[in-house]
Design an enzyme around this catalytic site. Structure first.
Site, short mmCIF file in Angstrom:
data_model
loop_
_atom_site.label_atom_id
_atom_site.label_comp_id
_atom_site.label_asym_id
_atom_site.label_seq_id
_atom_site.Cartn_x
_atom_site.Cartn_y
_atom_site.Cartn_z
N ARG A 293 0.81 -1.20 0.00
CA ARG A 293 0.00 0.00 0.00
C ARG A 293 0.85 1.27 0.00
O ARG A 293 0.68 2.14 -0.84
CB ARG A 293 -0.87 -0.03 1.26
CG ARG A 293 -1.91 1.00 1.39
CD ARG A 293 -2.61 0.75 2.72
NE ARG A 293 -2.19 -0.54 3.23
CZ ARG A 293 -2.87 -1.66 3.06
NH1 ARG A 293 -4.01 -1.64 2.48
NH2 ARG A 293 -2.41 -2.79 3.52
N THR A 294 1.78 1.34 0.95
CA THR A 294 2.56 2.57 1.09
C THR A 294 3.39 2.82 -0.16
O THR A 294 3.48 3.93 -0.66
CB THR A 294 3.47 2.48 2.32
OG1 THR A 294 2.66 2.14 3.44
CG2 THR A 294 4.17 3.78 2.58
N LYS B 170 23.95 -8.61 -1.04
CA LYS B 170 25.36 -8.92 -1.27
C LYS B 170 26.26 -8.25 -0.24
O LYS B 170 27.47 -8.26 -0.38
CB LYS B 170 25.77 -8.46 -2.67
CG LYS B 170 25.00 -9.16 -3.78
CD LYS B 170 25.38 -8.61 -5.15
CE LYS B 170 24.46 -9.17 -6.23
NZ LYS B 170 24.53 -8.39 -7.45
N ARG C 92 11.67 3.23 3.27
CA ARG C 92 11.17 2.40 4.37
C ARG C 92 12.29 1.45 4.76
O ARG C 92 12.96 0.90 3.89
CB ARG C 92 9.95 1.60 3.92
CG ARG C 92 9.70 0.43 4.86
CD ARG C 92 8.34 -0.13 4.79
NE ARG C 92 7.32 0.84 5.12
CZ ARG C 92 6.03 0.52 5.19
NH1 ARG C 92 5.62 -0.70 4.95
NH2 ARG C 92 5.15 1.45 5.49
N HIS D 160 5.96 6.52 11.32
CA HIS D 160 5.41 6.39 9.97
C HIS D 160 4.60 7.67 9.73
O HIS D 160 3.38 7.66 9.78
CB HIS D 160 4.53 5.14 9.89
CG HIS D 160 4.11 4.78 8.50
ND1 HIS D 160 4.45 5.52 7.39
CD2 HIS D 160 3.36 3.74 8.03
CE1 HIS D 160 3.93 4.94 6.31
NE2 HIS D 160 3.27 3.87 6.67
#
Lengths: 188, 316
Positions: free
Chosen positions: B59-60, B87, B109, B137
C-alpha cells in the site's frame, strides 16, 4: 518605503469595470455557453465584480462562475525562494465545449496565463478561451499571449510593480484603485 | 506559513502544529486534483524520486509511487529483496550509489528504527520516512489526520482510541504525536504485554478493557496484530493465541453496538493490511462508519503534499 502612485482612482476604476462588463456582454450575448473563470488568488475578485455587473445588466443570475488555482501548474518551482500557497479550484460545471473567459487582475510576463491554460485543459476541452485583464503591462511579455479585453494598458519600468487594491482588501483604504509602486516598497 | 522548516520528513516529532496543518491543507488541494478527469499536474516535471523499500510494503509503496507520478516526477523503485543489500552493501553506500545517478529526493522504508534519521545525517537530499521499524510512519499519521478532519471538521477535543499492538506499531507512535499536536485526546488500548509502560508518560490514556475504551471514544483506530514481530522460537509470545486476542480485543459489531447504545457513533479506522477476524471483524471493516478506504485515498493526496512541499526546497 518607495513611492506609490495611483494610476487608476476609484471613479475611473468603476468606469473601467463597467466597460469590461459591457464588452463581455456584447461578445457573449446571453452567456448561455460561457463560463467566467477567475485565476486564484487575485483574479477571483475581478471575476466576481464583473459577473455582478453582468448579472445586474442582463438580469440573469445563472452565469457560470469558477475559480482556478494554478499553483501546481507553475514552471518556476525550482527558481522561487518562497512557495506559493495553493488555493481552491472551484469549477462547478464541465468546461467541455464552453466559451471560457479567463480573468486576472494584472497581465505581466504571461506565465501565469500559460499555467492557467494548462490547469484549465486538465478539466476538459473548452470550445474557446479568451483572456480579460484589468491591467495589461505591455512590452513585458515572455510568452506569446495577448488579452482580448483590457481595462488599461500601462508601460512601466521592469522594477516597478502594479497593484490592484480592492476596497475589501485587508490593510487597504476601503477604496478600489490601482497603484504603481517601486520594488523597494514591496514589504506589504 | 507556506513552507516546512526541515528539508526532510523524518517523523511527526519534529513538526509543529502549523506545519502539520500546512501539509494537511495542501493535501486537500491535491485531493481535488486526483478527483479530476485528468488526475495529473506537471508540478515536479524535472524531479527524480527514488523509492527505497528495505522492507515489504504494498500500500505505502504504491501510494508513494502514484503520488509521485501524479506530480509528474520521474520515479525509480528499489526493493531490498532484489538488490545489492543481499550482497552485503551498507545502507549509506547503496544510497550514495543511487544519488550518483542524480536523484533529487529519497523515500525510504527500513526495518530499523532511526534509519531515516541516520541517512538524513549522511546524505544531502531530502529524505521522506515511509516507516522506520517500530519507530515512526509520519505520512500514515498525516493521512489519518486528514481523514478525521474530513469527518469532523477539526480535531480539537476529539477522542481517539488506538487499539491493538502498540508495542510494535510505528503507526501508533506517529498517530499519538500527530493527534496530540492537533488537539485531540488519545487513548491506547490493548493487552498490557503490547503497551510499553512509557506510553503513559506521553500523556495518553492507557486502557486494557476494550469495552471501556470504545465507550470513551469518538474514533477507534484499529491496528494490525504484527504477526511477523511477535517473536517466535523460544520467545514468550505477547498473547496466547489469535483466537484469544480476537475474543479479548477484536472490534466486533456486538462490541460497537454496546458502546454506541448511548446514541453516539464511532468512526472506524485501520491503517491496513487488515487481519479480518483477528483485530477487526469483517462487518465492522465494511460497515458504514468505516473510513478505511478514505484513508487509502487520502494517502495519495498526503504524499503528494509532502513531496511537493519538500521538492520546493530543491533549488535550481
Amino acid at each position: 518605503m518607495g513611492i506609490r502612485n495611483r494610476i487608476i482612482d476609484p471613479v475611473q476604476f468603476e468606469l473601467t469595470l463597467n466597460r469590461l462588463a459591457y464588452q463581455l456582454i456584447e461578445e457573449h450575448d446571453d452567456f448561455a455557453q460561457t463560463a467566467l473563470i477567475g485565476i486564484q488568488p487575485r483574479g477571483v475578485h475581478l471575476a466576481s465584480r464583473l459577473s455582478d455587473i453582468i448579472e445586474n445588466v442582463t438580469g440573469r443570475n445563472d452565469i457560470r462562475k469558477g475559480q482556478l488555482d494554478i499553483t501546481f501548474f507553475r514552471d518556476d518551482l525550482r527558481q522561487r525562494q518562497s512557495l506559493p500557497q495553493a488555493s481552491v479550484t472551484k469549477l462547478p460545471f464541465l468546461v467541455e465545449d464552453l466559451r471560457v473567459v479567463l480573468i486576472d487582475d494584472v497581465l505581466f510576463t504571461g506565465r501565469t496565463i500559460r499555467a492557467a491554460l494548462d490547469a484549465l485543459l486538465a478539466h476538459g476541452r473548452p470550445r474557446s478561451v479568451e483572456l480579460a485583464v484589468l491591467i495589461d503591462r505591455r512590452f513585458s511579455r515572455e510568452l506569446p499571449i495577448q488579452p482580448k479585453y483590457v481595462g488599461r494598458s500601462v508601460d512601466i519600468l521592469s522594477d516597478q510593480k502594479v497593484r490592484v487594491r480592492w476596497a475589501h482588501d485587508e490593510n487597504g483604504d476601503g477604496q478600489d484603485h490601482v497603484e504603481l509602486t517601486s520594488i523597494s516598497s514591496e514589504n506589504d | 506559513m507556506t513552507e516546512l522548516r526541515s528539508k526532510h520528513l523524518l517523523g511527526i516529532r519534529g513538526l509543529t502544529r502549523a506545519e502539520l496543518e500546512l501539509i494537511i491543507d495542501t493535501a486537500v488541494e491535491f485531493k481535488g486534483v486526483i478527483n479530476r478527469p485528468i488526475r495529473k499536474v506537471p508540478t515536479l516535471r524535472d524531479v527524480t524520486v527514488a523509492n527505497l523499500f528495505f522492507e515489504d510494503s504494498t500500500r505505502t509503496r504504491l501510494s508513494f509511487e502514484l503520488a509521485e507520478k501524479r506530480l509528474s516526477a520521474d520515479v525509480v523503485n528499489f526493493s531490498a529483496a532484489s538488490s545489492s543489500v543481499s550482497k552485503g552493501e551498507t545502507l549509506v553506500d547503496t544510497v550514495h550509489n543511487i544519488l550518483a545517478m542524480k536523484v533529487d529526493l529519497v523515500v525510504m522504508r527500513h526495518p530499523h528504527p532511526g534509519a531515516a534519521h541516520f541517512l538524513a545525517s549522511r546524505v544531502d537530499v531530502p529524505i521522506v520516512n515511509a516507516g522506520d521499524g517500530t519507530h515512526e510512519h509520519p505520512t500514515q499519521a498525516l493521512l489519518d489526520a486528514l481523514s478525521l478532519k474530513e469527518q469532523f471538521g477539526q480535531l480539537d477535543g476529539l477522542k481517539v482510541t488506538i487499539v491493538g499492538d502498540i508495542r510494535h506499531s510505528r503507526v501508533a507512535l506517529s498517530n499519538i504525536l500527530c493527534l496530540q499536536k492537533l488537539g485531540a485526546d488519545v487513548m491506547v488500548c490493548g493487552p498490557s504485554t503490547l503497551i510499553p509502560k512509557h506510553y503513559a508518560s506521553m500523556g495518553v490514556h492507557v486502557e486494557h478493557d476494550i469495552d471501556k475504551a470504545l465507550a470513551w471514544c469518538d474514533v477507534a483506530n484499529v491496528l494490525r496484530i504484527q504477526l511477523e514481530r511477535q517473536g517466535g522460537g523460544d520467545h514468550i509470545p505477547f498473547f496466547p493465541s489469535l483466537r484469544e486476542y480476537h475474543a479479548q480485543y477484536g472490534v466486533t459489531k456486538e462490541r460497537l453496538a454496546c458502546a454506541e447504545s448511548g446514541g453516539k457513533k464511532i468512526t472506524i479506522m485501520h491503517p491496513g493490511p487488515m487481519n479480518r477476524g483477528v483485530e477487526i471483524a469483517s462487518d465492522v471493516a465494511d460497515g458504514e462508519r468505516s473510513v478505511i478506504l478514505n484513508q487509502v485515498e487520502n494517502g495519495v493526496a498526503v504524499r503528494m503534499a509532502v513531496i511537493y512541499l519538500l521538492a520546493s526546497g530543491l533549488g535550481g
